[in-house]
Design an enzyme around this catalytic site. Sequence first.
Site, PDB file in Angstrom:
ATOM      1  N   GLU A 164      24.116 -21.887 -41.913  1.00 36.30           N
ATOM      2  CA  GLU A 164      24.632 -21.688 -40.556  1.00 36.30           C
ATOM      3  C   GLU A 164      26.154 -21.441 -40.603  1.00 36.30           C
ATOM      4  OE1 GLU A 164      23.214 -21.756 -36.571  1.00 36.30           O
ATOM      5  OE2 GLU A 164      22.034 -22.659 -38.157  1.00 36.30           O
ATOM      6  N   ASP A 176      20.919 -30.714 -36.396  1.00 35.29           N
ATOM      7  CA  ASP A 176      19.719 -29.999 -35.949  1.00 35.29           C
ATOM      8  C   ASP A 176      18.694 -29.860 -37.072  1.00 35.29           C
ATOM      9  OD1 ASP A 176      21.395 -29.763 -33.781  1.00 35.29           O
ATOM     10  OD2 ASP A 176      21.838 -27.652 -34.099  1.00 35.29           O
TER      11      ASP A 176
END
Length: 388
Positions: A164, A176
């Site tokens: 990410e 997450d």
Amino acid sequence: MTTLEQTVLEGFSARFGKTPDSLWSAPGRVNLIGEHTDYNDGFVLPFAIDRRTLMAVRMREDRVIRIATSFAPDTVEIAIDAIGPDTVSGWSAYPLGMVWGTREFGASLDGVTGFDAYLESDIPVGAGLSSSAALESVFGLAVTELWGLGFDRQTIARIGQFNENQVVGAPTGIMDQSASLLGARDSAVLLDCRSLDASVIPLGLADAGLVIAVIDTRVSHEHATGGYAARRASCELGARLLGVTSLRDLTVDDLGRAEAELDDETFRRVRHIITENERVLETVRTLRDRGATAIGPLLDASHVSMRDDFEISVPELDLAVSTAQLQGAVGARMTGGGFGGSAIAVIAGSKVDALRAAVESAFADAGYAHPDVFVVTPSAGASREPLS
Ligand code: GLA
């Protein structure tokens, strides 16, 4: 077999003309409490939800990966050795970037073969429920097991965060992917984002007659640019000026010094993180000692802190929260990175229909987009699914 399973198996066959030989799944997440604390080495308390991304896979004999989904028209084809931060883009960067990530985390991919993969998901995109982390987690778990890479789930989560940050370009934390990989039924995951120690915390919602309702405001958010990165920079500035490695190292006893030494805005950012870490730990204690009905004031206080100190709420989220409170929610707060996305309400199951009607009418009166209100169930993390 669920409808989603059927759709992904049919989608695979239609796209690749063959049947898959394994099936994998990873859930989205809702954060119960602990916002923007993850990249400050602090505590978070998310849970995996009953909305999942499924991936059907069939191994190939060469070193090519082909990947497709119903939500994009293209089939992306790339050789394993060609995958790097500059050669993947768009939706497929989330899964494919994980291949490069496994190498950066020390995996040898010599001798592994490629595969065809088809993805399908019922996690709404842009609602702040981590549809992108689910893509990374399902792909990371599948390649770890299919290629025998030996990564544990915490490490797969770290590879997802690395992807990410480095490939997608969003400066997000570890929460997450951890929730998607470590979630457990009827429970939240208490994660210490410094040590990555994770404990499963039973929520006991059913015994208390409660559910967790998500109010998706339909205001979509973007973490690669803008406010999210600015908040992270403020936290890093605050830590530097206060002489600590990260804001995790501060407690409420440091608030006086922080107020004296920092400008007002940086102080309020710091105060949110310090008090939010305390609220996460207090939520865990409250769940254990008094049960889910008693956590409401902590959720409400978390929302106020995000609205006033961290300034990541938007009027739609504030309206969703205040409407839920008026409808008798035990507690309510925005969840996720902010600037849009969803709020959650912990509320009696019998009050959900009234909540939906009240939120829809409040949003209509305010001239906002039509919100989506639905119940989520704390669920198990990513797994290999049986192929029937
Ligand atoms: C986003 C990020 C997470 C976390 C939350 C805020 O969901 O991906 O890492 O920082 O925002 O708590």
